[in-house]
Design an enzyme around this catalytic site. Structure first.
Site, PDB file in Angstrom:
ATOM      1  N   GLY A 171       8.637   0.157  -5.810  1.00  0.00           N
ATOM      2  CA  GLY A 171       7.589  -0.550  -4.770  1.00  0.00           C
ATOM      3  C   GLY A 171       7.562  -1.620  -4.240  1.00  0.00           C
ATOM      4  N   ASN A 172       6.493  -2.629  -3.790  1.00  0.00           N
ATOM      5  CA  ASN A 172       6.189  -3.897  -3.035  1.00  0.00           C
ATOM      6  C   ASN A 172       5.235  -3.630  -2.614  1.00  0.00           C
ATOM      7  OD1 ASN A 172       5.416  -3.208  -0.151  1.00  0.00           O
ATOM      8  ND2 ASN A 172       8.210  -2.788  -0.380  1.00  0.00           N
ATOM      9  N   ARG A 173       4.457  -5.101  -2.912  1.00  0.00           N
ATOM     10  CA  ARG A 173       2.406  -5.150  -2.685  1.00  0.00           C
ATOM     11  C   ARG A 173       1.972  -4.727  -0.784  1.00  0.00           C
ATOM     12  NH1 ARG A 173       1.090  -7.141  -7.235  1.00  0.00           N
ATOM     13  NH2 ARG A 173       2.675  -8.247  -8.772  1.00  0.00           N
TER      14      ARG A 173
END
Ligand code: CTP
Ligand code: CA
Length: 217
Positions: A22-24
């Site tokens: 995923g990512n932030r």
């Protein structure tokens, strides 16, 4: 009534039943845009990756998705009926080639995952855009910002691109503020001050509405 498709948030790409890439992205900018469009009376379909955010607005329908493929499927279904497309999602560029059926056990000292490119939602839909439809993209850059943003605008057939520079303090992921530069397909550039994301969203909506009313019908 104007209909708006917005993609927002991150995507989660499963590695195995308990893990993902995923990512932030928090989704704040996309959700703020949904609210700003709804406040102007638009019917909003918000295709959202996993976020902590809640929205309660009679004009906003949230379609929750996890992966880029799910986001693409939902956006593809909605896009033909939407007048405006806003691609605010931080779509994972790559996904694991295959998801392991069972939890991957800790074995060797190293683990190699094979990744394959995800579908580019904005670019793929961009090629299907009708002349009266209006597409807005985002670019988060660290260097040669304007050049990269202009290249994305062309490649994805955007009418407007919102450029975030990670060199600007208080801009980008996680912050409640943002500092953006808007670049139009016609070559105009507008630099905005650092401000709360809700205000940035209003600036973007205002620019979209002004551009749309300038398009001869
Ligand atoms: N985008 C998308 N689908 C993808 C990747 C990006 O719809 N698979 C959209 C984003 O929502 C954004 C725009 O394309 O509006 C630019 O995203 P960005 O990540 O900056 O561009 P990429 O083409 O992925 O290039 P790179 O990450 O290498 O800079
Ligand atoms: Ca990317």
């Amino acid at each position: 009534m104007m209909r708006v498709l917005i993609t927002a948030g991150p995507t989660y790409e499963p590695i195995d039943p308990v893990r993902f890439i995923g990512n932030r992205s928090t989704g704040k900018m996309g959700y703020a845009l949904a609210e700003a469009f709804a406040a102007r009376g638009a019917d909003v379909m918000l295709v959202s990756g996993p976020t902590q955010l809640q929205l309660q607005h009679p004009l906003i329908e949230v379609i929750a998705v996890q992966t880029a493929d799910e986001m693409y499927a939902a956006a593809t279904r909605i896009a033909p009926q939407a007048d405006v497309w806003v691609f605010a999602a931080a779509v994972a560029d790559y996904k694991p080639k295959s998801m392991a059926v069972n939890k991957i056990k800790k074995e060797g000292d190293t683990l190699t995952l094979e990744l394959v490119k995800n579908v580019d939602i904005a670019a793929t839909l961009g090629h299907l855009k009708r002349p009266e439809q209006f597409s807005v993209g985002f670019a988060l850059e660290t260097n040669d910002e304007e050049t990269h943003a202009r290249a994305k605008l062309q490649r994805k057939n955007f009418d407007l691109i919102v450029l975030n520079s990670l060199r600007d303090a208080g801009a980008g992921f996680g912050h409640d503020t943002n500092k953006v530069t808007l670049l139009t397909a016609g070559g105009q550039m507008t630099i905005f001050d650092l401000k709360p994301k809700a205000e940035v969203a209003r600036d973007i909506v205002q620019t979209v509405l002004a551009s749309l009313s300038a398009i001869p019908t």
